[in-house]
Design a protein around this motif. Structure first.
Motif, PDB file in Angstrom:
ATOM      1  N   LYS A   1       0.830  -1.212   0.000  1.00 57.27           N
ATOM      2  CA  LYS A   1       0.000   0.000   0.000  1.00 57.27           C
ATOM      3  C   LYS A   1       0.862   1.258   0.000  1.00 57.27           C
ATOM      4  N   GLN A   2       1.842   1.299  -0.868  1.00 59.13           N
ATOM      5  CA  GLN A   2       2.703   2.466  -0.957  1.00 59.13           C
ATOM      6  C   GLN A   2       2.086   3.486  -1.905  1.00 59.13           C
ATOM      7  N   SER A   3       1.967   4.711  -1.443  1.00 57.40           N
ATOM      8  CA  SER A   3       1.417   5.776  -2.296  1.00 57.40           C
ATOM      9  C   SER A   3       2.224   7.048  -2.099  1.00 57.40           C
ATOM     10  N   ARG A   4       1.609   8.056  -1.599  1.00 55.11           N
ATOM     11  CA  ARG A   4       2.260   9.355  -1.417  1.00 55.11           C
ATOM     12  C   ARG A   4       2.737   9.508   0.021  1.00 55.11           C
ATOM     13  N   GLY A   5       3.375  10.633   0.298  1.00 58.31           N
ATOM     14  CA  GLY A   5       3.821  10.958   1.653  1.00 58.31           C
ATOM     15  C   GLY A   5       3.570  12.421   1.960  1.00 58.31           C
ATOM     16  N   MET A   6       3.606  12.765   3.248  1.00 51.52           N
ATOM     17  CA  MET A   6       3.388  14.148   3.659  1.00 51.52           C
ATOM     18  C   MET A   6       4.271  14.494   4.842  1.00 51.52           C
TER      19      MET A   6
ATOM     20  N   PHE B   1       3.852  19.943   3.516  1.00 52.93           N
ATOM     21  CA  PHE B   1       4.589  19.559   2.321  1.00 52.93           C
ATOM     22  C   PHE B   1       4.117  18.169   1.893  1.00 52.93           C
ATOM     23  N   SER B   2       4.017  17.966   0.600  1.00 55.84           N
ATOM     24  CA  SER B   2       3.626  16.659   0.076  1.00 55.84           C
ATOM     25  C   SER B   2       4.743  16.106  -0.801  1.00 55.84           C
ATOM     26  N   SER B   3       4.803  14.785  -0.915  1.00 59.06           N
ATOM     27  CA  SER B   3       5.836  14.121  -1.715  1.00 59.06           C
ATOM     28  C   SER B   3       5.216  12.942  -2.449  1.00 59.06           C
ATOM     29  N   ASP B   4       5.903  12.533  -3.516  1.00 54.77           N
ATOM     30  CA  ASP B   4       5.402  11.412  -4.320  1.00 54.77           C
ATOM     31  C   ASP B   4       5.584  10.088  -3.602  1.00 54.77           C
ATOM     32  N   SER B   5       6.620   9.982  -2.758  1.00 52.14           N
ATOM     33  CA  SER B   5       6.890   8.743  -2.033  1.00 52.14           C
ATOM     34  C   SER B   5       6.698   8.979  -0.538  1.00 52.14           C
TER      35      SER B   5
ATOM     36  N   VAL C   1      14.623  14.488   5.641  1.00 54.84           N
ATOM     37  CA  VAL C   1      13.670  13.389   5.591  1.00 54.84           C
ATOM     38  C   VAL C   1      14.232  12.270   4.726  1.00 54.84           C
ATOM     39  N   GLY C   2      13.768  11.039   5.004  1.00 56.84           N
ATOM     40  CA  GLY C   2      14.101   9.879   4.192  1.00 56.84           C
ATOM     41  C   GLY C   2      12.841   9.268   3.627  1.00 56.84           C
ATOM     42  N   HIS C   3      12.872   8.906   2.347  1.00 57.99           N
ATOM     43  CA  HIS C   3      11.686   8.413   1.651  1.00 57.99           C
ATOM     44  C   HIS C   3      11.726   6.894   1.503  1.00 57.99           C
ATOM     45  N   TYR C   4      10.556   6.346   1.172  1.00 58.02           N
ATOM     46  CA  TYR C   4      10.441   4.901   0.966  1.00 58.02           C
ATOM     47  C   TYR C   4      11.171   4.469  -0.309  1.00 58.02           C
ATOM     48  N   ASP C   5      11.292   5.361  -1.292  1.00 58.51           N
ATOM     49  CA  ASP C   5      11.956   5.004  -2.552  1.00 58.51           C
ATOM     50  C   ASP C   5      13.479   5.125  -2.477  1.00 58.51           C
ATOM     51  N   GLY C   6      14.025   5.427  -1.289  1.00 60.09           N
ATOM     52  CA  GLY C   6      15.473   5.489  -1.111  1.00 60.09           C
ATOM     53  C   GLY C   6      16.068   6.873  -1.205  1.00 60.09           C
ATOM     54  N   ASN C   7      15.287   7.868  -1.545  1.00 63.36           N
ATOM     55  CA  ASN C   7      15.800   9.232  -1.636  1.00 63.36           C
ATOM     56  C   ASN C   7      15.822   9.896  -0.261  1.00 63.36           C
TER      57      ASN C   7
ATOM     58  N   VAL D   1      14.623   4.323   3.283  1.00 66.40           N
ATOM     59  CA  VAL D   1      15.490   4.960   4.288  1.00 66.40           C
ATOM     60  C   VAL D   1      14.727   4.941   5.609  1.00 66.40           C
ATOM     61  N   TRP D   2      15.285   4.249   6.620  1.00 71.30           N
ATOM     62  CA  TRP D   2      14.549   4.052   7.874  1.00 71.30           C
ATOM     63  C   TRP D   2      14.873   5.097   8.927  1.00 71.30           C
ATOM     64  N   GLN D   3      16.020   5.790   8.813  1.00 75.05           N
ATOM     65  CA  GLN D   3      16.337   6.816   9.813  1.00 75.05           C
ATOM     66  C   GLN D   3      17.376   7.783   9.258  1.00 75.05           C
ATOM     67  N   VAL D   4      17.234   9.051   9.638  1.00 71.91           N
ATOM     68  CA  VAL D   4      18.215  10.094   9.302  1.00 71.91           C
ATOM     69  C   VAL D   4      18.550  10.849  10.584  1.00 71.91           C
ATOM     70  N   LYS D   5      19.800  11.317  10.680  1.00 76.41           N
ATOM     71  CA  LYS D   5      20.257  12.069  11.861  1.00 76.41           C
ATOM     72  C   LYS D   5      21.222  13.163  11.416  1.00 76.41           C
ATOM     73  N   TRP D   6      20.960  14.389  11.872  1.00 71.56           N
ATOM     74  CA  TRP D   6      21.889  15.488  11.628  1.00 71.56           C
ATOM     75  C   TRP D   6      23.142  15.297  12.482  1.00 71.56           C
ATOM     76  N   GLN D   7      24.295  15.689  11.927  1.00 71.41           N
ATOM     77  CA  GLN D   7      25.564  15.635  12.637  1.00 71.41           C
ATOM     78  C   GLN D   7      26.175  17.025  12.704  1.00 71.41           C
TER      79      GLN D   7
END
Length: 686
Positions: free
Chosen positions: A345-350, A366-370, A387-393, A421-427
């Motif tokens: 059930k992958q569609s859009r993101g917000m 903000f809206s996104s395609d993934s 942010v990290g997206h389901y499509d790897g971006n 991408v399951w997690q992102v962290k600023w350094q």
């Protein structure tokens, strides 16, 4: 004489059509009912049936939708009663007291008029009596004369004339054809009350300035210089660029003319919207600020969670909450990532940013395609959201530029991930003061992304490999099974040290300096690791949770867990409390939130409470506010609920007589060390 009268009466009765016997009176005759020709023939039951008709004195022109502001309830309320009085005629009069001079004069005049009328009546009555007395005297002077006969004949004529003239029948009121009863009552309208309040006028300041000829001249010169510069720039442009620029300007002007531009009043509208929402949710705001659960004093070291605001948006109705993060500068602002954990059930993101000051609508959208699977806000630049997206971006949104597209975004050319991408962290910024952040994905890569000028540059920090899974191919090559990273967290003090959780249930302790091997490996869980988190106070302690229903607390120098908690359902997320080293919260897929305090109870949670909006909803994430005693939780239906911790869930050390309460990181570290030493002693003995 009597016979003639009798004949006259009989003749009259015959003419009228009725016969009356001798000695009968007129009132004893049987009266026949008179009915109108259109009278309906009704039965007794129909005649006894009552039809009630209520007549009201309501004014049809009176307004029915008057709304007045209620200061007691803090909202506009409909007025239930309306004044129905309609005045048709008024006359102004005055009353004079009897004891006053004018009252006495009027009373004296009325008495004079009454006396004169009485005297006139007396004079008239006396004259009539005199005339009556004179007539019998004339008759008595000639007794036995023939004057009797003419008198009797005259009386007989009078009676015959009276009997011969038909009497006019009295107008008889016809009875109604139905039994009709009428009742009416008039009630007084309640008096209207006006309530007013007076406020202090806003402060005012006087501004005055003088402009001389030189200032006016300088302003004109500056304007002319600007015009000359713009002309030079236009000359430098190519003719094609000029045409495209003109077309763009025309389009912009046409769009501005067509649409209602509310950007000019956006700030004022936002302030008014917040004021309306604060009035609407005033009781929730009061609970957030002042309410403390008094029942905690009588509970045996157990606490509760008080639901406050609920955040939801129709555009994100069918999406799951995949990430939560509080803004490090604005403590009432938090970011929410929306996507889906379901592969089918992958569609859009917000990406939405909510404020507790306005729970009805997000501040930024903000809206996104993934689907967005994770996010993080920069500590020093709170307007930058990675942010990290389901499509790897991966992408970076700038809140100062509220466009729908991100300011920076990776692509297939710039080395994007091949899995979600399951997690992102600023350094911290690198040596060249460039912003950078890390990301972890199921493709086994941990990547460092750096913002160089206007693009994202990537460096693979480490590639996860499952130990002992190398296979040799006949050509002599070695194939490694890739470890799928699901979560990671960086050490609060040691900059290069970080932990990575995988789908295989292992946790790797890694270093930024070594890209080929791990510092240590922990056989943590039997299923995928959903979250890992370092303790904010103790440098050796971290926590992990998994879909195998367990939460484990570790000392990174020991390969076995120090505490293990089974929560009877898959654990979606865990979070340490910012105010204590021994308090943490966990959320499970059965819709419950669990709050632990190791200093109070080492064996089980001191709060187990269902917090989902509906029973079927699964809680996915939890996050503590940095300063306020509240947490936010998100579920798989796009709802975010804000909950307040009761006093038992945030107990601070008690004051002892003659001693000051010690606070600070050192006290929190010592408190957790005391618990860990007990466990270490037991492990060394066994």
């Amino acid at each position: 004489m009597s016979i003639s009268i009798g004949r006259g009466t009989r003749k009259k009765d015959e003419d009228s059509g009725t016969e009356v016997g001798e000695g009968t009176d007129e009132w004893a005759q049987s009266k026949a009912t008179v009915r109108p020709p259109d009278q309906l023939e009704l039965t007794d039951a129909e005649l006894k049936e009552e039809f009630t008709r209520i007549l009201t004195a309501n004014n049809p022109h009176a307004p029915q939708n008057i709304v007045r502001y209620s200061f007691k309830e803090g909202t506009y309320k409909l007025i239930g009663f309306v004044n129905q009085l309609a005045v048709h005629y008024t006359q102004v009069g005055n009353l004079i007291p009897k004891d006053s001079d004018e009252g006495r004069r009027q009373h004296y005049r009325d008495e004079l008029v009454a006396d004169s009328q009485e005297s006139a009546k007396v004079v008239i009555s006396e004259t009539e009596n005199l005339e009556e007395d004179e007539e019998p005297k004339e008759l008595e002077t000639e007794p036995g004369s023939q004057t009797d006969v003419p008198a009797a004949g005259a009386a007989e004529k009078v009676t015959e004339e009276e009997l011969m003239t038909p009497k006019q029948p009295k107008e008889q009121k016809l009875t109604n054809q139905f039994n009709f009863s009428e009742r009416a009552s008039q009630t007084f309208n309640n008096p209207l009350r006006d309530r007013e309040c007076q406020m202090e006028p806003p402060p005012r300041t006087n501004f005055s300035a003088t402009a001389n000829q030189w200032e006016i001249y300088d302003a004109y010169v500056e304007e002319l210089e600007k015009q000359e510069k713009t002309k030079e720039k236009e000359k430098a442009k190519t003719p094609v660029a000029k045409k495209t620029g003109k077309m763009a300007m025309r389009k912009l002007t046409s769009l501005e003319s067509q649409t209602d531009d509310i950007t000019k009043v956006s700030q004022a509208a936002k302030i008014v919207e917040r004021m309306v929402n604060q009035n609407t949710y005033d009781d929730v705001a009061q609970d957030f600020k002042y309410y403390e659960d008094a029942a905690d004093e009588y509970r045996d070291q157990e606490g509760t969670l008080l639901p406050l605001w609920k955040f939801q948006n129709d555009k994100a109705k069918h999406l799951s909450v995949t990430a939560l993060c509080w803004n490090p500068k604005y403590r009432d602002l938090f970011a929410v990532g929306y996507g889906s954990y379901d592969f089918m059930k992958q569609s859009r993101g917000m990406l939405l940013l909510y404020s507790m000051k306005n729970p009805s609508f997000p501040e930024y959208m903000f809206s996104s395609d993934s689907g967005i699977m994770c996010l993080d806000i920069h500590v020093d630049h709170p307007y930058l959201v990675a942010v990290g997206h389901y499509d790897g971006n991966v992408a970076i949104y700038n809140l100062k530029k509220p466009h729908s597209q991100p300011s920076f975004r990776s692509s297939a050319k710039s080395g994007k991930h091949t899995d979600p991408v399951w997690q992102v962290k600023w350094q911290k910024d690198d040596m060249d003061q460039n912003l950078n952040f890390f990301s972890v994905s199921s493709d086994g890569r941990i990547v460092s992304w750096t913002l160089v000028k206007s693009e994202l540059v990537h460096i693979d920090v480490i590639k996860l490999k499952v130990e002992g899974s190398t296979t040799e191919v006949p050509e002599g090559l070695q194939l490694h099974t890739v470890g799928c990273g699901t979560a990671f967290d960086f050490h609060k003090e040691i900059d290069y040290l970080f932990l990575v959780g995988t789908e295989e249930g292992k946790i790797y302790k890694c270093s930024k300096s070594y890209s080929s091997q791990f510092l240590d490996t922990y056989d943590a869980h039997n299923m995928a690791v959903d979250a890992v988190s370092w303790n904010p106070y103790h440098t050796k302690v971290f926590m992990s949770c998994s879909s195998d229903w367990t939460v484990k607390i570790w000392d990174h120098t020991i390969k076995t867990p120090m505490f293990i908690y089974d929560l009877n359902s898959a654990v979606g997320d865990v979070a340490w409390a910012p105010y204590s080293s021994t308090v943490f919260a966990a959320v499970t897929t059965d819709g419950k939130a669990h709050v632990f305090d190791l200093a109070i109870n080492k064996y089980e949670a001191i709060c187990n409470q269902p917090v989902a909006a509906k029973k079927k909803n699964k809680i996915t994430h939890v996050h503590f506010n940095p300063i306020h005693p509240i947490i936010i939780v998100g579920d798989d239906r796009g709802h975010i609920i804000c909950l307040k911790l009761s006093p038992n869930l945030r107990k601070m050390p008690k004051e002892k007589k003659g001693q000051e309460v010690q606070k600070g990181p050192a006290v929190e570290i010592a408190k957790l060390d005391k618990l860990l030493n007990l466990v270490r002693e037991v492990k060394t003995k066994t």
